[in-house]
Each structure stands twice: as structure tokens, then as C-alpha cells.
Motif scaffolding. Structure first.
Motif, short mmCIF file in Angstrom:
data_model
loop_
_atom_site.label_atom_id
_atom_site.label_comp_id
_atom_site.label_asym_id
_atom_site.label_seq_id
_atom_site.Cartn_x
_atom_site.Cartn_y
_atom_site.Cartn_z
N VAL A 96 -7.49 23.93 -0.40
CA VAL A 96 -7.46 25.48 -0.08
C VAL A 96 -7.07 25.60 1.44
CG1 VAL A 96 -8.97 27.40 0.51
CG2 VAL A 96 -9.63 26.13 -1.75
N VAL A 97 -7.49 24.50 2.28
CA VAL A 97 -7.03 24.42 3.61
C VAL A 97 -5.53 24.26 3.49
CG1 VAL A 97 -7.19 23.12 5.72
CG2 VAL A 97 -9.17 23.70 4.67
N ALA A 98 -5.12 23.24 2.93
CA ALA A 98 -3.52 23.09 2.88
C ALA A 98 -2.95 24.04 2.62
CB ALA A 98 -3.29 21.75 2.00
N ALA A 99 -3.13 24.94 1.26
CA ALA A 99 -2.59 26.05 0.79
C ALA A 99 -2.47 27.34 1.73
CB ALA A 99 -3.05 26.39 -0.75
N ALA A 100 -3.68 27.28 2.43
CA ALA A 100 -3.75 28.39 3.34
C ALA A 100 -2.71 28.20 4.76
CB ALA A 100 -5.12 28.49 3.84
N VAL A 101 -2.65 27.02 5.05
CA VAL A 101 -2.00 26.95 6.34
C VAL A 101 -0.24 27.02 5.84
CG1 VAL A 101 -1.09 24.65 7.84
CG2 VAL A 101 -3.73 25.18 7.57
N ALA A 102 -0.07 26.38 4.65
CA ALA A 102 1.32 26.54 4.37
C ALA A 102 1.67 28.15 3.96
CB ALA A 102 1.48 25.79 2.98
N SER A 103 0.79 28.59 3.71
CA SER A 103 1.16 30.20 3.48
C SER A 103 1.03 31.15 4.24
CB SER A 103 0.43 30.65 1.93
OG SER A 103 -0.94 30.89 2.10
N PHE A 104 0.17 30.71 5.22
CA PHE A 104 -0.24 31.44 6.38
C PHE A 104 1.10 32.06 7.21
CE2 PHE A 104 -1.82 32.82 10.75
CZ PHE A 104 -2.96 33.42 10.15
N PRO A 105 2.08 31.41 7.53
CA PRO A 105 3.25 31.93 8.29
C PRO A 105 3.90 32.99 7.50
CG PRO A 105 3.63 29.67 7.66
CD PRO A 105 2.43 29.75 7.72
N ILE A 106 4.09 32.86 6.10
CA ILE A 106 4.94 33.54 5.35
C ILE A 106 3.97 35.23 5.21
CG2 ILE A 106 5.57 34.00 2.84
CD1 ILE A 106 5.74 31.28 2.38
N PHE A 107 2.64 34.98 5.03
CA PHE A 107 2.04 36.32 5.04
C PHE A 107 2.34 37.11 6.58
CE2 PHE A 107 -1.75 38.81 6.10
CZ PHE A 107 -1.72 39.74 4.84
N THR A 167 -0.98 19.18 0.42
CA THR A 167 -2.23 19.20 -0.59
C THR A 167 -2.38 17.62 -0.73
OG1 THR A 167 -1.95 21.31 -1.58
CG2 THR A 167 -3.41 19.67 -2.75
N LEU A 168 -1.37 16.86 -1.24
CA LEU A 168 -1.34 15.54 -1.68
C LEU A 168 -1.90 14.60 -0.39
CD1 LEU A 168 -0.88 13.25 -3.60
CD2 LEU A 168 1.55 13.08 -2.54
N MET A 169 -1.39 14.98 0.85
CA MET A 169 -1.96 14.30 2.02
C MET A 169 -3.28 14.36 2.36
SD MET A 169 0.56 12.65 3.34
CE MET A 169 0.24 12.32 5.10
N LEU A 170 -3.91 15.83 2.19
CA LEU A 170 -5.28 16.11 2.58
C LEU A 170 -5.92 16.02 1.57
CD1 LEU A 170 -6.54 17.04 5.35
CD2 LEU A 170 -6.21 19.55 4.17
N ALA A 171 -5.88 16.43 0.45
CA ALA A 171 -6.97 16.27 -0.85
C ALA A 171 -6.58 15.16 -1.61
CB ALA A 171 -6.65 17.65 -1.56
#
Length: 225
Positions: A96-107, A167-171
Motif C-alpha cells: 500500500v505504501v509503495a503504491a501510494a508513493v508511486a501514485s501520489f505525484p500523479i494525483f 512493491t517488489l523492493m518493499l513488500a
């Protein structure tokens, strides 16, 4: 060929991760986008650059930085272990953290552009009539920028659904624990099971199309109201 239990778990997990991260990004990103669009403050350009970094960095670099921060010896990770005696690395929360960080700038960038498009004279009139900033945001800014913000939500969800490197790196890839759809597709291709990879790819495309269609319908209805 249907989805096996591991593949089915990856679909459910990816939806849970994408929905959770999109909710977090929307709640945190909307006020930040509003602040960037309507105010001048010290280090504004630096804040904007910091937000943009995940778009510039390779996903694995973003994941590595998150691992340094959230790992057991990292500043945030060590604090989590001290307070709760557990961390989030190699759990679905890490995805969730990885996905949020990746999508945050787009939003943030999409929502900021939508808010900046709102006529500033309307805000001035609202303030002149004695309405506060919060009231003005919900009564003026949000309705007028709604379509752009909805588009930002869609883009964020799509980015979260497809997040792989960070996600692969963190989870990590842990079956029945952290195996999201992108990780499961990668595993299938690595094992030469292209039929399974094709099926998961088709499922991902179907989820994305249904989500975009549903949100667009909702946006059109709200526009008519």
C-alpha cells in the motif's frame, strides 16, 4: 483455464492495495494540491520537486529509498518497531505504501491543474461574502474542479494497480501475503507459464476498464445533478 488460488489471491490483494492507496492519496493529496494551486509559500518549488521525485526515479530506486526509511534500522521503521514492536516491510501494508508513493505525484499534479483552472474571481467573491476558506473549498472549488479530481483518482488507482518495482523492493514476493497481480505476472513469466500470465493480464485490463467506466458514469451523473 481459470484462476488458481494463488492468482485469485493476487487479484483480491491488488484491489485491496489499490483501493487503500488511492483513498490515502486522495485524502492527503487533495489539500496539498489545493495549497500548491492557491498559495505562495517558502520552498514551494522545493515541495513540488519533492512530490515529483517518484515520477523521475526508477521504481526500484523509489522502493529502495522506502526500504531505507521503513526498514527495521531506518528512521521510520525503527520508530514503528519501538512503538508497536512490528514493522510494515514485507507485509501487504508495504505494498500500500509503495503504491501510494508511486501514485501520489500523479494525483497531486492532476488535482492541482484542475483547481488552478477554477476562476479565482469566484473565490474572491466567496471570501467577500464572508465565507471561510473551508466553506469556499467545498462549495466553490470542489464542485468546479470535481471532474479533474475524479480523473486524478482514476489515474492514481490505475497507477497503484500496476505498481511493480517499488512493491517488489518493499513488500517482496511472498505467496498468499504480498503477491499482487504485477508480481504474480512476473513470477508466471519467469516460470515460463505464459498462459497464466496472459490470463492475469486480461483480468487486470478488465478491472481497469470497469473501474474507469464506472467512475466516468458516476462523474457524468454528478455533473447532471
Amino acid at each position: 483455464m481459470g484462476l488458481d488460488p494463488l492468482a485469485l489471491f493476487s487479484v483480491k490483494l491488488s484491489l485491496k492495495v489499490a483501493i487503500s492507496s488511492t483513498a490515502i492519496v486522495t485524502l492527503l493529496g487533495t489539500p496539498l494540491a489545493y495549497m500548491l494551486a492557491t498559495r505562495d509559500f517558502p520552498f514551494k518549488n522545493a515541495v513540488d520537486a519533492l512530490i515529483t521525485l517518484p515520477l523521475v526515479f526508477p521504481p526500484t530506486v523509489t522502493g529502495y529509498i522506502l526500504l531505507l526509511l521503513l526498514g527495521r534500522k531506518g528512521p521510520i521503521g525503527e520508530l514503528l518497531y519501538t512503538l508497536f514492536h512490528k514493522g510494515i516491510v514485507f507485509t501487504w501494508y508495504a505494498a500500500v505504501v509503495a503504491a501510494a508513493v508511486a501514485s501520489f505525484p500523479i494525483f497531486v499534479k492532476s488535482a492541482r491543474a484542475a483547481i488552478e483552472a477554477v476562476d479565482k474571481r469566484l473565490l474572491t467573491v466567496s471570501y467577500t461574502l464572508g465565507k471561510g476558506e473551508v466553506n469556499t473549498f467545498f462549495r466553490i472549488v470542489l464542485p468546479l474542479a470535481k471532474r479533474g479530481i475524479v480523473a486524478a483518482v482514476i489515474l492514481s488507482f490505475a497507477r497503484a494497480l500496476g505498481e511493480f518495482g517499488a512493491t517488489l523492493m518493499l513488500a517482496g514476493y511472498i505467496p498468499f501475503k504480498t503477491n499482487t497481480i504485477p508480481l504474480e505476472i512476473y513470477s508466471s513469466v519467469s516460470n515460463g507459464d505464459f498462459e497464466r500470465a496472459n490470463l492475469l493480464t486480461a483480468v487486470t485490463a478488465a478491472i481497469a476498464l470497469v473501474t474507469i467506466y464506472a467512475i466516468n458514469r458516476l462523474s457524468n451523473r454528478s455533473k447532471q445533478w
